[in-house]
Scaffold this active site. Structure first.
Site: not given
Length: 141
Positions: A70, A72, A98, A101
Site C-alpha cells: 500500500h 502508506e 486499512c 497500514c
C-alpha cells in the site's frame, strides 16, 4: 496559522498525493501518500509491487496480488531507509488507511492523517482514532 490556511495546505498536499498515485501500475485503485513534517515532504509512496517484482498488481481475475504494498507502507518504509523520522508528522493519503497500514502509522509516530476518499471498511480509521491520532476526511475535486 489560520484554519483556512491549514485547510488550503492540506488540500494542496492531498492533490500532490493524488498526482503521485498516478505512478502506480495498479488497475483497480491507484493510491498515493506523502509524509510531511515541519512543512517539508519527507517521504512519498504509491501502491505497487515490491522492488524486483513485475509491475502487475492484479491477477487475471482482477484480484490484487497479496504481495502488493500500500502507498502508506511504501512511504513509511522509505523513512526507515533514510536519515529522517516521522515522529509527529502528518500523512496525506488519497484513500483511508486499512487496518494493517494503520498499525504502521501508529508505530511510525505519525500524529495526523488526512485522506480524501473513504473506503467501505473503517477499521483502519477507527484504530487510528483509538490510538489518539488526528484523522481528517477532506474530499478534493
Amino acid at each position: 496559522m489560520t484554519k483556512e490556511k491549514n485547510t488550503m495546505l492540506d488540500r494542496r498536499y492531498l492533490r500532490m498525493a493524488s498526482i503521485w498515485s498516478e505512478n502506480s501500475y495498479c488497475q483497480r485503485r491507484q493510491v498515493g501518500a506523502l509524509i510531511v513534517k515541519d512543512k517539508m515532504i519527507i517521504s512519498d509512496g504509491y501502491n505497487g509491487t515490491p522492488s524486483g517484482f513485475p509491475n502487475i498488481c492484479e491477477d487475471d481475475n482482477n484480484v490484487t496480488h497479496p504481495y502488493v504494498l500500500h502507498a502508506e507502507a511504501n512511504a513509511i518504509t522509505k523513512i526507515a531507509r533514510s536519515g529522517n523520522n516521522s515522529d509527529g508528522a502528518t500523512l496525506y493519503v488519497t484513500d483511508s488507511p486499512c487496518i494493517e497500514c494503520s498499525k504502521l502509522i501508529i508505530q511510525a509516530g505519525i500524529k495526523r492523517v488526512v485522506y480524501s476518499r473513504e473506503y467501505r471498511l473503517t477499521d483502519g480509521v477507527d484504530l487510528l482514532s483509538r490510538a489518539g491520532i488526528i484523522v481528517e476526511f477532506l474530499p478534493i475535486e
